[in-house]
Design an enzyme around this catalytic site. Structure first.
Site, mmCIF file in Angstrom:
data_model
loop_
_atom_site.group_PDB
_atom_site.id
_atom_site.type_symbol
_atom_site.label_atom_id
_atom_site.label_comp_id
_atom_site.label_asym_id
_atom_site.label_seq_id
_atom_site.Cartn_x
_atom_site.Cartn_y
_atom_site.Cartn_z
ATOM 1 N N ASP A 86 0.870 -1.170 0.000
ATOM 2 C CA ASP A 86 0.000 0.000 0.000
ATOM 3 C C ASP A 86 0.913 1.227 0.000
ATOM 4 O O ASP A 86 2.115 1.120 0.276
ATOM 5 C CB ASP A 86 -0.887 -0.035 1.248
ATOM 6 C CG ASP A 86 -1.660 1.237 1.457
ATOM 7 O OD1 ASP A 86 -2.403 1.645 0.549
ATOM 8 O OD2 ASP A 86 -1.495 1.860 2.533
ATOM 9 N N ASP A 88 -0.216 5.171 0.991
ATOM 10 C CA ASP A 88 -0.462 6.083 2.112
ATOM 11 C C ASP A 88 -0.552 5.331 3.428
ATOM 12 O O ASP A 88 -1.324 4.384 3.568
ATOM 13 C CB ASP A 88 -1.755 6.881 1.888
ATOM 14 C CG ASP A 88 -1.597 7.953 0.830
ATOM 15 O OD1 ASP A 88 -0.730 8.825 0.986
ATOM 16 O OD2 ASP A 88 -2.344 7.917 -0.169
#
Length: 218
Positions: free
Chosen positions: A10, A12
């Site tokens: 991922d 953020d």
């Protein structure tokens, strides 16, 4: 013996230390439109979802027609001060160490394509990833589409793929795709939320991730 051929991150809250900035932007956008301002936990819970889906949760039913305004307000506040958001410590070193083992490295994010490309360019690490997927090309998390597209692209089995993320959305996506998930506890969701998804492991920092993952890469 190598367990994984593909490591997916991922963005953020996992590699980029942006959780507080995103929460602040959500709260400021709601405040600007005189909508109920969510607490930090509520605002951070939607990080990782497609933007419109995330912001819809902060539009009361009688204000649903203002969703577009809220999305625009969020974007303005998000862009303000974005240049002060940085990678987590050891992000670059961790990525380089993983790549040195000869496995594929990718990103699966709820960010837009333009937003991710801009962030990767600013951070100077675009070359450390073999492929990226965003909500502009795929269904939003926790739908498995991002991981299924990546495993198909690389010709890698899902069971030999590990998804690293800081939210339950990431870990549920991994489970839905038949991949392994590793939660990292320095981002948007509390450890209890990550544990509820029954990931392969939970770590608390990128150096701790490297210590867990590198022996499994052969």
């Amino acid at each position: 013996m190598r367990e994984y051929d593909l490591v997916v991150f991922d963005w953020d809250g996992t590699l980029m230390d942006s959780t507080a900035h995103i929460v602040h932007a959500i709260q400021q956008a709601c405040r600007e439109l005189s909508l109920p301002v969510p607490a930090r936990d509520a605002a951070s819970h939607v990080i990782g979802l497609r933007l419109a889906d995330a912001m819809r949760q902060f539009c009361p039913d009688d204000q649903a027609h203002r969703l577009g305004e809220l999305v625009d307000a969020f974007r303005r506040h998000y862009q303000a001060g974005l240049d002060q958001v940085t990678l987590f410590d050891a992000a670059r070193d961790t990525l380089e160490a993983i790549r040195a083992h000869g496995v594929f490295v990718a990103i699966a994010t709820g960010s837009s394509r333009a937003g991710l490309d801009r962030s990767l360019s600013a951070a100077g690490i675009a070359g450390l990833f073999d492929a990226t997927r965003t909500v502009d090309e795929c269904h939003s998390k926790p739908h498995p589409d991002m991981l299924l597209q990546l495993t198909d692209f690389f010709g890698v089995e899902c069971r030999r793929t590990v998804m690293v993320g800081d939210t339950s959305h990431d870990l549920l996506m991994a489970g839905n795709a038949g991949c392994h998930g590793v939660g990292i506890g320095h981002g948007a969701h509390a450890l209890e939320q990550l544990q509820h998804c029954q990931p392969r492991a939970i770590v608390h920092s990128l150096p701790e991730l490297a210590a867990w993952l590198l022996p499994r890469l052969g």
